[in-house]
Enzyme design. Structure first.
Site, PDB file in Angstrom:
ATOM      1  N   PHE A 178       1.138  69.360  73.241  1.00  9.13           N
ATOM      2  CA  PHE A 178       1.774  68.668  72.126  1.00  9.13           C
ATOM      3  C   PHE A 178       1.337  69.388  70.834  1.00  9.13           C
ATOM      4  O   PHE A 178       1.198  70.604  70.853  1.00  9.13           O
ATOM      5  CB  PHE A 178       1.472  67.158  72.227  1.00  9.13           C
ATOM      6  CG  PHE A 178       2.346  66.542  73.307  1.00  9.13           C
ATOM      7  CD1 PHE A 178       2.143  66.848  74.652  1.00  9.13           C
ATOM      8  CD2 PHE A 178       3.432  65.749  72.983  1.00  9.13           C
ATOM      9  CE1 PHE A 178       2.998  66.370  75.650  1.00  9.13           C
ATOM     10  CE2 PHE A 178       4.288  65.257  73.973  1.00  9.13           C
ATOM     11  CZ  PHE A 178       4.070  65.567  75.303  1.00  9.13           C
ATOM     12  N   ASN A 179       1.123  68.714  69.701  1.00  6.11           N
ATOM     13  CA  ASN A 179       0.908  69.459  68.451  1.00  6.11           C
ATOM     14  C   ASN A 179      -0.561  69.835  68.258  1.00  6.11           C
ATOM     15  O   ASN A 179      -1.402  68.949  68.132  1.00  6.11           O
ATOM     16  CB  ASN A 179       1.398  68.620  67.273  1.00  6.11           C
ATOM     17  CG  ASN A 179       2.902  68.545  67.242  1.00  6.11           C
ATOM     18  OD1 ASN A 179       3.531  68.146  68.220  1.00  6.11           O
ATOM     19  ND2 ASN A 179       3.493  68.954  66.134  1.00  6.11           N
ATOM     20  N   ASN A 202      -0.956  92.430  72.277  1.00  9.30           N
ATOM     21  CA  ASN A 202      -0.291  93.580  71.635  1.00  9.30           C
ATOM     22  C   ASN A 202      -0.378  93.513  70.112  1.00  9.30           C
ATOM     23  O   ASN A 202       0.153  94.385  69.420  1.00  9.30           O
ATOM     24  CB  ASN A 202       1.170  93.715  72.105  1.00  9.30           C
ATOM     25  CG  ASN A 202       2.033  92.549  71.644  1.00  9.30           C
ATOM     26  OD1 ASN A 202       1.598  91.712  70.849  1.00  9.30           O
ATOM     27  ND2 ASN A 202       3.263  92.494  72.135  1.00  9.30           N
ATOM     28  N   TYR A 212      13.309  78.932  72.511  1.00 10.78           N
ATOM     29  CA  TYR A 212      11.857  78.955  72.736  1.00 10.78           C
ATOM     30  C   TYR A 212      11.492  78.060  73.920  1.00 10.78           C
ATOM     31  O   TYR A 212      10.816  78.479  74.869  1.00 10.78           O
ATOM     32  CB  TYR A 212      11.111  78.513  71.463  1.00 10.78           C
ATOM     33  CG  TYR A 212       9.669  78.170  71.718  1.00 10.78           C
ATOM     34  CD1 TYR A 212       8.765  79.147  72.135  1.00 10.78           C
ATOM     35  CD2 TYR A 212       9.205  76.858  71.563  1.00 10.78           C
ATOM     36  CE1 TYR A 212       7.447  78.827  72.403  1.00 10.78           C
ATOM     37  CE2 TYR A 212       7.893  76.537  71.823  1.00 10.78           C
ATOM     38  CZ  TYR A 212       7.018  77.521  72.244  1.00 10.78           C
ATOM     39  OH  TYR A 212       5.714  77.203  72.515  1.00 10.78           O
ATOM     40  N   HIS A 230       3.778  75.127  60.324  1.00  8.71           N
ATOM     41  CA  HIS A 230       3.145  73.913  60.847  1.00  8.71           C
ATOM     42  C   HIS A 230       2.616  72.985  59.758  1.00  8.71           C
ATOM     43  O   HIS A 230       2.263  73.418  58.674  1.00  8.71           O
ATOM     44  CB  HIS A 230       2.023  74.281  61.819  1.00  8.71           C
ATOM     45  CG  HIS A 230       2.559  74.937  63.049  1.00  8.71           C
ATOM     46  ND1 HIS A 230       2.253  76.225  63.397  1.00  8.71           N
ATOM     47  CD2 HIS A 230       3.432  74.486  63.984  1.00  8.71           C
ATOM     48  CE1 HIS A 230       2.903  76.536  64.503  1.00  8.71           C
ATOM     49  NE2 HIS A 230       3.626  75.501  64.880  1.00  8.71           N
ATOM     50  N   LEU A 231       2.551  71.726  60.152  1.00 11.13           N
ATOM     51  CA  LEU A 231       2.259  70.669  59.179  1.00 11.13           C
ATOM     52  C   LEU A 231       0.888  70.806  58.500  1.00 11.13           C
ATOM     53  O   LEU A 231       0.816  70.888  57.269  1.00 11.13           O
ATOM     54  CB  LEU A 231       2.372  69.307  59.889  1.00 11.13           C
ATOM     55  CG  LEU A 231       2.049  68.098  59.035  1.00 11.13           C
ATOM     56  CD1 LEU A 231       2.996  67.985  57.864  1.00 11.13           C
ATOM     57  CD2 LEU A 231       2.084  66.819  59.881  1.00 11.13           C
ATOM     58  N   ILE A 247      -4.227  79.731  69.644  1.00  8.71           N
ATOM     59  CA  ILE A 247      -4.709  78.931  70.775  1.00  8.71           C
ATOM     60  C   ILE A 247      -5.462  79.813  71.772  1.00  8.71           C
ATOM     61  O   ILE A 247      -6.542  79.443  72.259  1.00  8.71           O
ATOM     62  CB  ILE A 247      -3.538  78.166  71.446  1.00  8.71           C
ATOM     63  CG1 ILE A 247      -2.864  77.246  70.408  1.00  8.71           C
ATOM     64  CG2 ILE A 247      -4.032  77.347  72.625  1.00  8.71           C
ATOM     65  CD1 ILE A 247      -1.646  76.506  70.908  1.00  8.71           C
ATOM     66  N   ASN A 300       9.973  89.036  75.346  1.00  2.00           N
ATOM     67  CA  ASN A 300       8.510  88.910  75.224  1.00  2.00           C
ATOM     68  C   ASN A 300       7.969  87.804  76.123  1.00  2.00           C
ATOM     69  O   ASN A 300       6.975  87.998  76.819  1.00  2.00           O
ATOM     70  CB  ASN A 300       8.094  88.613  73.780  1.00  2.00           C
ATOM     71  CG  ASN A 300       8.284  89.830  72.895  1.00  2.00           C
ATOM     72  OD1 ASN A 300       8.555  90.920  73.382  1.00  2.00           O
ATOM     73  ND2 ASN A 300       8.134  89.640  71.602  1.00  2.00           N
TER      74      ASN A 300
HETATM   75  N1  UDP Z   1       6.543  69.118  58.635  1.00  2.61           N
HETATM   76  C1  UDP Z   1       6.753  68.887  57.274  1.00  2.61           C
HETATM   77  N2  UDP Z   1       6.485  69.898  56.402  1.00  2.61           N
HETATM   78  C2  UDP Z   1       6.021  71.131  56.800  1.00  2.61           C
HETATM   79  C3  UDP Z   1       5.811  71.354  58.167  1.00  2.61           C
HETATM   80  C4  UDP Z   1       6.078  70.329  59.064  1.00  2.61           C
HETATM   81  O1  UDP Z   1       7.157  67.798  56.889  1.00  2.61           O
HETATM   82  O2  UDP Z   1       5.810  72.007  55.946  1.00  2.61           O
HETATM   83  C5  UDP Z   1       6.837  68.050  59.604  1.00  2.61           C
HETATM   84  C6  UDP Z   1       7.921  68.458  60.599  1.00  2.61           C
HETATM   85  O3  UDP Z   1       9.193  68.172  60.065  1.00  2.61           O
HETATM   86  C7  UDP Z   1       7.556  67.614  61.816  1.00  2.61           C
HETATM   87  C8  UDP Z   1       6.034  67.510  61.743  1.00  2.61           C
HETATM   88  O4  UDP Z   1       5.676  67.831  60.393  1.00  2.61           O
HETATM   89  O5  UDP Z   1       8.099  66.325  61.668  1.00  2.61           O
HETATM   90  C9  UDP Z   1       5.318  68.471  62.685  1.00  2.61           C
HETATM   91  O6  UDP Z   1       5.842  69.761  62.484  1.00  2.61           O
HETATM   92  P1  UDP Z   1       5.153  71.076  63.044  1.00  2.61           P
HETATM   93  O7  UDP Z   1       5.999  72.253  62.617  1.00  2.61           O
HETATM   94  O8  UDP Z   1       3.713  71.120  62.651  1.00  2.61           O
HETATM   95  O9  UDP Z   1       5.213  70.893  64.621  1.00  2.61           O
HETATM   96  P2  UDP Z   1       6.458  70.671  65.617  1.00  2.61           P
HETATM   97  O10 UDP Z   1       6.375  69.226  66.016  1.00  2.61           O
HETATM   98  O11 UDP Z   1       7.712  71.039  64.920  1.00  2.61           O
HETATM   99  O12 UDP Z   1       6.135  71.589  66.755  1.00  2.61           O
END
Ligand code: UDP
Length: 346
Positions: free
Chosen positions: A179-180, A31, A151, A199-200, A11, A102
């Site tokens: 958000f995401n 770093n 976190y 991440h998804l 980001i 950190n």
């Molecule tokens: N997710 C999934 N498979 C993956 C990674 C994420 O099904 O390999 C789902 C996860 O359970 C959540 C959504 O995707 O419901 C978003 O997850 P991500 O880790 O991207 O973001 P978060 O909302 O946890 O910050």
């Protein structure tokens, strides 16, 4: 000149790119514990070809008070845009020390250096994880903040510190709760590059015949049983930071959610990837991932009304840029592996 901490990361790098596109000079402090030197090199090349802005890179830690002092004395910093942080929820549970050191100590040391050197503006990257399990959706900025992991606690602690410092020392702040975040810039300067990818979207894109995509949980109380999130494009998000700097020239401190205001389920994102790229992704349905709330959607009225910001990139474009970035990433990782091999053989 803008100081962007953590701009070797996903980001932060896009924020640096947006400041550069808007004509600002940037100094980056990172770093490289999570970020990558290749991203810094790409930002510098981009700056040269874009507007010829100055981009300096300082390898260092936000907890290094001497280094910070030197940095603030060398450059005339108009604002700090602070991304440098660890952000893996699971890791924060097993190693909270890393997150308090950190994230929290690093931010305090940065705030102290700002006060000492009379730098008055900070844009801080916080998270919807500070809200914890939602009591209602869409989530507005007044929603109670009860994080459910270290976190989120670490980011909330920094929010408190920023507010207290602002009150006592006259700092002005913009706190953004993201958000995401998904996607990559269309110029392919940067994108998601995590050594451990959780991440998804990148995980769907990385799936192949050897490595299926694991879908976590189909029994949530949502439209199709899978979790719903608010997916915001990284370039739209980055633009808000440049706007925040300009906003703080004339306005008072505030806190703003950054999301599209729209929710997509995991299944919908999965289909969007398959359809946008015209591919079939191997899928395995798994149980729930621990700690995932069913639904997180931003109420983004404040971003629209106060900051005059709105999301512009379509989900399809974000997905396409993310997919193109995966190819760039493969090349970068290959080049790095070859360099390391040469180093080992030398
Ligand atoms: N997710 C999934 N498979 C993956 C990674 C994420 O099904 O390999 C789902 C996860 O359970 C959540 C959504 O995707 O419901 C978003 O997850 P991500 O880790 O991207 O973001 P978060 O909302 O946890 O910050």
């Amino acid at each position: 000149m803008i100081l962007v901490t953590g701009a070797a990361g996903y980001i932060g790098s896009h924020s640096a790119i947006d400041f550069i596109k808007s004509g600002y000079d940037v100094v980056i402090l990172d770093n490289l514990s999570v970020g990558h030197i290749e991203i810094i090199d790409r930002i510098k090349t981009f700056a040269k070809s874009a507007k010829g802005n100055l981009v300096d890179f300082i390898k260092g830690d936000t907890r290094d008070t001497e280094l910070l002092d030197k940095l603030f004395k060398t450059y005339k910093i108009d604002a700090v845009v602070h991304f440098a942080a660890n952000s893996l929820v699971n890791e924060s549970v097993t190693n909270p020390s890393k997150y308090y050191n950190n994230n929290v100590s690093g931010s305090i040391s940065l705030l102290d250096a700002m006060v000492k050197n009379d730098v008055k503006k900070i844009v801080f990257s916080s998270t919807c994880a500070t809200y914890g399990e939602p009591e209602y959706v869409p989530i507005d900025e007044k929603h109670p903040q009860r994080p459910v992991n270290p976190y989120g606690n670490s980011k909330l602690a920094i929010e408190f510190a920023i507010k207290d410092y602002a009150h006592a020392y006259g700092l002005k702040y913009m706190i953004f709760r993201y958000f995401n975040v998904i996607g990559a810039d269309a110029e392919m300067v940067s994108g998601e590059w995590h050594d451990i990818e959780t991440h998804l979207v990148p995980n769907i894109l990385k799936a192949d015949s050897d490595k299926v995509f694991n879908l976590f949980g189909t029994d949530y109380d949502t439209k199709d049983g899978t979790c719903v999130r608010d997916y915001i494009d990284v370039c739209d998000l980055a633009r808000a930071h440049t706007m925040a700097f300009e906003y703080l020239q004339k306005n008072e401190s505030t806190i703003i959610n950054l999301g599209t205001g729209d929710g997509q389920s995991v299944k919908e994102i999965f289909s969007a990837v398959e359809n946008s790229l015209n591919i079939k992704v191997p899928l395995k349905v798994c149980g729930r991932r621990e700690g995932d709330p069913a639904k997180l959607i931003a109420n983004n009225s404040k971003a629209r009304e106060v900051l005059k910001w709105q999301a512009q990139t379509s989900l399809e474009d974000s997905v396409r840029n993310a997919a193109n970035w995966e190819n760039v990433l493969k090349t970068l990782q290959k080049a790095r592996a070859e360099k390391q091999k040469e180093g080992a053989n030398a």
